[in-house]
Design an enzyme around this catalytic site. Structure first.
Site, mmCIF file in Angstrom:
data_model
loop_
_atom_site.group_PDB
_atom_site.id
_atom_site.type_symbol
_atom_site.label_atom_id
_atom_site.label_comp_id
_atom_site.label_asym_id
_atom_site.label_seq_id
_atom_site.Cartn_x
_atom_site.Cartn_y
_atom_site.Cartn_z
ATOM 1 N N ASP A 57 -8.049 -7.034 1.103
ATOM 2 C CA ASP A 57 -6.946 -7.316 2.023
ATOM 3 C C ASP A 57 -7.413 -6.946 3.408
ATOM 4 O O ASP A 57 -8.215 -6.018 3.565
ATOM 5 C CB ASP A 57 -5.707 -6.483 1.665
ATOM 6 C CG ASP A 57 -5.893 -5.035 2.057
ATOM 7 O OD1 ASP A 57 -5.468 -4.662 3.176
ATOM 8 O OD2 ASP A 57 -6.479 -4.261 1.283
ATOM 9 N N GLY B 167 -0.379 5.975 2.933
ATOM 10 C CA GLY B 167 -1.314 7.069 3.206
ATOM 11 C C GLY B 167 -2.250 6.756 4.362
ATOM 12 O O GLY B 167 -2.359 7.530 5.313
ATOM 13 N N PHE B 168 -2.891 5.600 4.288
ATOM 14 C CA PHE B 168 -3.876 5.269 5.321
ATOM 15 C C PHE B 168 -3.252 5.295 6.718
ATOM 16 O O PHE B 168 -3.805 5.868 7.654
ATOM 17 C CB PHE B 168 -4.507 3.895 5.045
ATOM 18 C CG PHE B 168 -5.426 3.453 6.147
ATOM 19 C CD1 PHE B 168 -6.689 4.011 6.273
ATOM 20 C CD2 PHE B 168 -5.015 2.519 7.086
ATOM 21 C CE1 PHE B 168 -7.530 3.640 7.305
ATOM 22 C CE2 PHE B 168 -5.848 2.135 8.122
ATOM 23 C CZ PHE B 168 -7.107 2.698 8.234
ATOM 24 N N ASP C 34 0.868 -1.178 0.000
ATOM 25 C CA ASP C 34 0.000 0.000 0.000
ATOM 26 C C ASP C 34 0.908 1.231 0.000
ATOM 27 O O ASP C 34 2.126 1.107 -0.006
ATOM 28 C CB ASP C 34 -0.978 -0.035 1.181
ATOM 29 C CG ASP C 34 -0.263 -0.067 2.522
ATOM 30 O OD1 ASP C 34 0.990 0.064 2.552
ATOM 31 O OD2 ASP C 34 -0.934 -0.218 3.549
ATOM 32 N N SER C 35 0.320 2.419 0.016
ATOM 33 C CA SER C 35 1.137 3.619 -0.200
ATOM 34 C C SER C 35 1.629 4.251 1.091
ATOM 35 O O SER C 35 2.466 5.133 1.073
ATOM 36 C CB SER C 35 0.311 4.652 -0.954
ATOM 37 O OG SER C 35 -0.751 5.105 -0.120
ATOM 38 N N CYS D 144 -13.159 -27.966 8.095
ATOM 39 C CA CYS D 144 -11.904 -27.329 7.657
ATOM 40 C C CYS D 144 -10.835 -28.376 7.388
ATOM 41 O O CYS D 144 -10.698 -29.344 8.136
ATOM 42 C CB CYS D 144 -11.418 -26.345 8.726
ATOM 43 S SG CYS D 144 -9.864 -25.536 8.318
ATOM 44 N N GLY E 247 -10.452 4.855 1.686
ATOM 45 C CA GLY E 247 -11.014 5.895 2.527
ATOM 46 C C GLY E 247 -12.201 5.420 3.330
ATOM 47 O O GLY E 247 -12.449 4.225 3.455
ATOM 48 N N ASP F 141 -2.396 8.563 -1.032
ATOM 49 C CA ASP F 141 -3.663 9.288 -0.928
ATOM 50 C C ASP F 141 -3.876 9.804 0.480
ATOM 51 O O ASP F 141 -3.253 9.338 1.423
ATOM 52 C CB ASP F 141 -4.832 8.356 -1.299
ATOM 53 C CG ASP F 141 -4.925 7.148 -0.368
ATOM 54 O OD1 ASP F 141 -3.874 6.706 0.151
ATOM 55 O OD2 ASP F 141 -6.033 6.647 -0.150
ATOM 56 N N CYS G 52 -7.065 -28.229 12.344
ATOM 57 C CA CYS G 52 -8.361 -28.895 12.553
ATOM 58 C C CYS G 52 -8.244 -30.410 12.439
ATOM 59 O O CYS G 52 -9.020 -31.140 13.039
ATOM 60 C CB CYS G 52 -9.392 -28.347 11.575
ATOM 61 S SG CYS G 52 -9.777 -26.613 11.913
ATOM 62 N N HIS H 149 -5.060 -21.535 11.026
ATOM 63 C CA HIS H 149 -6.451 -21.920 10.744
ATOM 64 C C HIS H 149 -7.228 -20.755 10.136
ATOM 65 O O HIS H 149 -7.944 -20.926 9.147
ATOM 66 C CB HIS H 149 -7.171 -22.401 12.010
ATOM 67 C CG HIS H 149 -8.660 -22.432 11.830
ATOM 68 N ND1 HIS H 149 -9.294 -23.445 11.130
ATOM 69 C CD2 HIS H 149 -9.623 -21.539 12.170
ATOM 70 C CE1 HIS H 149 -10.593 -23.173 11.067
ATOM 71 N NE2 HIS H 149 -10.814 -22.026 11.692
ATOM 72 N N CYS I 116 -7.520 -27.851 7.320
ATOM 73 C CA CYS I 116 -6.160 -27.456 7.709
ATOM 74 C C CYS I 116 -5.577 -28.415 8.755
ATOM 75 O O CYS I 116 -6.308 -29.155 9.408
ATOM 76 C CB CYS I 116 -6.130 -26.004 8.190
ATOM 77 S SG CYS I 116 -6.500 -25.753 9.934
#
Ligand SMILES: [Zn+2]
Length: 396
Positions: A287, A92-93, A89-90, A334, A238, A170, A339, A365, A336
């Protein structure tokens, strides 16, 4: 980066994104590797989990250990020994929310504390971020020194990190920003996006970001702006408003404006219910830190077969006394290794003993759950039963 749509039914669609580091299928859930690790897991785990793409945070890696250090190690792929697609990501957030969020204990949704500071230009105490036309200054929470981020600097850092897909820098406004401020920030973000387009590393694929808060005209204006530019894809970022309905509206305004042939990434969202509703409206990529963050707090994902509902957000709290002597796996449907091998009773015990093994098993998991959930979503689109699957999971 190349994107190909496989199947499409109105806004619902599946596709494939190809980068220099392989391909991933969409709609995709992208685990977050904030500090170049999906917390609790290593790159062998990611391989076993078939994680084809991760998102690392520019802000965190810039502050620690530093983008130059990572560049000298050959970039993120080599540094963390992960050879699949990496997105950054940039920053910004995080600049606009975490600088304050960390201090105030607020989560992903930025609250009004930092924006009040920006509006009044009152730098209370020793934590602040100040935005101007060129960029943002903020205090490094690790060292206390003043750090400067600009669109050009964000492009340079992301180039040093060497991700396949990067984002424009941003300004993120909060759900409590008024329209006048949101519009001002939006115009500034557009000017920053043009500067990113001029300065980004051409070996990478740059995604533009649609801003505009919860305001219809601003969102559409922003979507038209980025749609006209030569971006490889689009982030929807945003504030997504104050309710789920606001978020759905925003997607319905923005997505029809964006070019169909490019992927759309809804930034920072990753709950089961939100994924169903966003995929239905044309989102290709998500994400979220949720799987590993919830895991650490004792919340383990479960499918409807194992008691997951909209009301419990498809999670059980393993700390509940009811699981003390529960010999069932976390989720009997599940596949995995957690589990297959361990009971709720055992996980509850490890959690209450704060054993580090718990963090790894729980994270494993939860990440597996999200990836297999997305496989199901894609299968349901490819084979025409998405609405049935949604009804089965959400009840509507
Ligand atoms: Zn499992």
């Amino acid at each position: 980066m190349k994107f190909r749509i496989k199947n499409q039914d109105s806004q619902l669609r599946t596709g494939i994104v190809r980068t220099e580091h392989g391909k991933f299928e969409t709609p995709a859930f992208i685990p977050v590797a904030t500090l170049a690790s999906v917390r609790g897991l290593d790159s062998r785990d990611l391989k076993k989990l078939k994680v084809d793409v991760i998102l690392a945070n520019t802000y965190h890696l810039y502050l620690r250990p530093g983008d130059e250090l990572i560049r000298r190690r050959g970039g993120l792929h080599r540094f963390m020994n992960y050879d699949k697609t990496i997105i950054t990501d940039s920053g910004g957030f995080q600049v606009f929310s975490l600088g304050f969020g960390m201090e105030h204990g607020v989560g992903k949704i930025a609250d009004n504390i930092f924006l009040e500071g920006l509006r009044n230009k009152n730098f209370r105490g020793d934590k602040w971020a100040k935005v101007d036309e060129k960029g943002v200054s903020f205090k490094n929470p690790l060292t206390g020194e003043i750090v400067r981020l600009t669109p050009e600097k964000s492009m340079e850092i992301q180039s040093n990190l060497g991700a396949d897909i990067i984002f424009t820098f941003d300004e993120c406004t909060s759900p409590l920003s008024d329209k006048r401020y949101t519009e001002e920030a939006l115009e500034r973000t557009h000017r920053w996006e043009e500067r990113c387009l001029e300065s980004y590393d051409r070996k990478q694929s740059l995604f533009g970001i649609v801003q505009g808060g919860e305001y219809r005209d601003l969102r559409i204006r922003s979507a038209r702006f980025v749609a006209d530019k030569d971006f490889a894809g689009y982030g929807i970022g945003g504030s997504l408003g104050k309710s789920k309905e606001d978020m759905h509206n925003i997607l319905e305004w923005v997505i029809p404006v964006l070019p169909e042939e490019k992927p759309r990434h809804l930034l920072g969202i990753g709950a089961v219910e939100d994924i169903f509703n966003s995929v239905e409206r044309g989102v290709d990529m998500f994400d979220c830190v949720a799987p590993t963050r919830w895991a650490r707090r004792g919340h383990l994902y479960v499918s409807p077969e194992a008691g997951g509902t909209v009301e419990n957000k498809f999670r059980i709290n393993i700390r509940n006394a009811g699981f003390r002597e529960d010999d069932e796996p976390v989720d009997k449907s599940c596949n995995c290794f957690v589990c297959k091998n361990y009971s709720r009773s055992y996980l509850r015990h490890l959690q209450s003993a704060e054993d580090l093994t718990y963090f790894r098993l729980a994270s494993y998991h939860n990440v597996n759950f999200m990836l297999r959930f997305m496989e199901k979503i894609r299968d349901s689109i490819n084979n025409n039963y998405f609405r049935e699957l949604k009804k089965e999971w959400l009840g509507y």
